[in-house]
Design an enzyme around this catalytic site. Structure first.
Site, PDB file in Angstrom:
ATOM      1  N   GLU A  36       7.248  -0.842  -7.900  1.00 37.67           N
ATOM      2  CA  GLU A  36       6.334   0.200  -7.606  1.00 37.67           C
ATOM      3  C   GLU A  36       7.074   1.161  -6.993  1.00 37.67           C
ATOM      4  OE1 GLU A  36       3.113   1.429  -7.786  1.00 37.67           O
ATOM      5  OE2 GLU A  36       4.058   3.177  -6.603  1.00 37.67           O
ATOM      6  N   GLN A  37       6.966   2.529  -7.477  1.00 41.55           N
ATOM      7  CA  GLN A  37       8.186   3.640  -6.991  1.00 41.55           C
ATOM      8  C   GLN A  37       7.762   3.973  -5.601  1.00 41.55           C
ATOM      9  OE1 GLN A  37       6.920   7.079  -9.442  1.00 41.55           O
ATOM     10  NE2 GLN A  37       4.887   7.108  -8.654  1.00 41.55           N
ATOM     11  N   ARG A 107     -10.993   2.469  -2.007  1.00 44.17           N
ATOM     12  CA  ARG A 107      -9.934   2.295  -2.883  1.00 44.17           C
ATOM     13  C   ARG A 107      -8.772   1.501  -2.093  1.00 44.17           C
ATOM     14  NH1 ARG A 107      -8.723   5.104  -7.907  1.00 44.17           N
ATOM     15  NH2 ARG A 107     -10.743   5.846  -8.528  1.00 44.17           N
ATOM     16  N   TYR A 212     -22.078   7.387  -3.776  1.00 41.77           N
ATOM     17  CA  TYR A 212     -22.617   5.754  -3.680  1.00 41.77           C
ATOM     18  C   TYR A 212     -21.991   5.119  -2.307  1.00 41.77           C
ATOM     19  CZ  TYR A 212     -17.909   5.026  -6.355  1.00 41.77           C
ATOM     20  OH  TYR A 212     -17.097   4.856  -6.896  1.00 41.77           O
ATOM     21  N   ASP A 292      -4.326   2.898 -17.058  1.00 44.47           N
ATOM     22  CA  ASP A 292      -4.513   4.231 -17.521  1.00 44.47           C
ATOM     23  C   ASP A 292      -3.118   4.768 -18.400  1.00 44.47           C
ATOM     24  OD1 ASP A 292      -6.414   4.696 -15.897  1.00 44.47           O
ATOM     25  OD2 ASP A 292      -5.630   6.295 -14.879  1.00 44.47           O
TER      26      ASP A 292
END
Ligand SMILES: Cc1cc2nc3c(=O)[nH]c(=O)nc-3n(C[C@H](O)[C@H](O)[C@H](O)COP(=O)(O)OP(=O)(O)OC[C@H]3O[C@@H](n4cnc5c(N)ncnc54)[C@H](O)[C@@H]3O)c2cc1C
Length: 405
Positions: A36-37, A107, A212, A292
């Site tokens: 991970e960067q 998240r 939501y 993605d």
């Protein structure tokens, strides 16, 4: 068979990369390293829906209970509303068997729950990939911090501006869609009394607003889609004033309930929406893509992460059946063949859903739009929520076994 001595690198410690790390470890039994960067794992302070199709995968991986306990399952189906709050139709929220429901997740909670399932020694932070060099067998990865390391295979879960994608093919980059979203969360205690614990979408001329519940119903997520000619060749997200957002839904053409929700918001930020035509190729030898990086899509069906989670299960299933390290390129081609079809449907569907939400659909024919949303609800339950990524991959493996490699 691949084994614990098969070394697989995953580039990107987002929700896709971490789910892939769990699936590849538990289902394929390979040795995984996540690069991970960033200097720490994290996510933007906003929400995401874990849909039934992804909940099924997370259940099979043994991580659903923890995720569900951190999130918010709504009280029932969501609603699509017109700008004044009139009901257009209800929205699908669970699978046909009523086993899995949508789960609203904050998240940072989701990333934390996934990271907790990966051995910390298998996550290397502060490693920004610069290039992938194919070797006779395997790949050499070079990072901007000077580290170089060889692996049997690499998976690009490095998001919308993927570096790994460039090693797969000459793909065009994702393009700005002409829309931004205002996003954020609001404390549920600030909302009007008895605010419904369901998902609601207001659809008006050229814009829509969705909200939501999240985090055991303590927070509400909101996403407001607005057309914008903001040039996005610089940053594609940033902080915004709540007054800008409120102005987009002001006046007597909008539901006062929606305006009362917006009045409770304290902070927001904007985010450019990017779209991508389905790619024609996801893999090149021992290099493949996931999430993605493989299928950037508009967020209007809430399926970006959910597809990354499905990808992870499919990839692990195909890799587990690979004929040793030499069989990895074939396993990746098979994975891509199955996943490209599925995600292309959702990429196109998300574009269509955006046009529906913003009343731009079929030359602003709202009667047709409303009828098609009702049809889409049943499609969503059957084709999207009922999909079992593991079963589909296993069935495909049986078919592929009948075809010589
Ligand atoms: C407004 C909005 C709402 C959304 N709502 C939903 C929803 O409800 N449901 C849903 O399923 N999806 C939703 N999505 C889509 C979802 O957020 C994305 O599909 C998802 O985050 C993609 O996950 P990923 O792991 O593939 O990529 P990312 O989350 O982008 O992670 C990529 C990771 O790779 C790292 N990285 C990048 N380049 C490098 C490099 N060179 N070297 C090392 N590391 C690198 C990054 O730092 C990052 O950690 C929404 C999106 C938006 C914009």
């Amino acid at each position: 068979m691949v084994s614990q001595s098969t070394r697989v690198a995953i580039i990107g410690g987002g929700m896709g990369g971490l789910t892939a790390a769990i699936a590849l470890t538990r289902i394929a039994g390979v040795d995984v390293t996540v690069f991970e960067q960033a200097s720490r794992l994290g996510e933007v302070g906003a929400g995401v829906t874990v849909a039934p199709n992804a909940a099924r995968v997370l259940d099979a991986l043994g991580v659903l209970d923890r995720i569900r306990s951190l999130g918010a399952v709504p009280d029932g189906h969501g609603v699509y509303l017109d700008a004044m709050g009139g009901l257009v139709t209800d929205a699908a929220w669970e699978d046909s068997a009523k086993r899995y429901q949508n789960i609203g997740m904050y998240r940072p909670d989701l990333i934390g729950a996934l990271a907790a399932e990966v051995d910390p020694e298998r996550i290397r932070l502060g490693h920004r990939l610069r290039s992938v060099e194919p070797l006779g067998s395997g790949v050499r990865l070079a990072f901007e911090n000077g580290v170089e390391e060889d692996f049997d295979a690499v998976i690009g879960a490095d998001g919308i501006h993927s570096v790994v994608r460039k090693s797969v093919d000459q793909h065009p980059d994702p393009v700005y869609s002409g829309y931004i979203v205002y996003r954020g969360v609001v404390d549920a205690s600030r909302l009007p009394e008895n605010w419904p614990m369901i998902s609601q979408v207001w659809m008006g001329d050229s814009r829509h607003f969705m909200c939501y519940p999240l985090q055991q119903r303590k927070l509400f997520n909101f996403v407001a889609g607005i057309p914008s000619d903001r040039p996005l060749n610089g940053p594609w997200s940033g902080s915004a004033e709540v007054s800008e957002l409120a102005a987009e839904f002001a006046g007597d053409g909008w539901d006062p309930r929606l305006q009362s929700f917006i009045a409770a918001i304290e902070r927001t930020f904007w985010w450019g929406l990017f779209d991508h035509e389905p790619l024609t190729n996801w893999s090149n030898g021992p290099i493949t893509l996931l999430g993605d990086a493989a299928h950037t899509m508009l967020p209007h069906q809430g399926q970006g992460v959910n597809q990354a989670i499905e990808d992870s299960m499919a990839l692990a299933t195909f890799l587990a059946a690979a004929d040793g390290v030499d069989g990895i390129p074939e396993a990746f081609r098979r994975y891509a063949a199955v996943r490209m079809q599925r995600t292309a449907i959702l990429q196109n569907g998300s574009r269509r859903a955006g046009a529906m939400f913003d009343a731009q659909y079929e030359f602003a024919n709202l009667e047709k739009r409303d009828a098609d949303i009702r049809v889409g609800r049943d499609f969503r339950r059957g084709a999207v929520f009922d999909y079992d990524a593991q079963k589909v991959a296993e069935q495909a493996l049986t078919r592929f076994r009948r075809i010589p490699a």
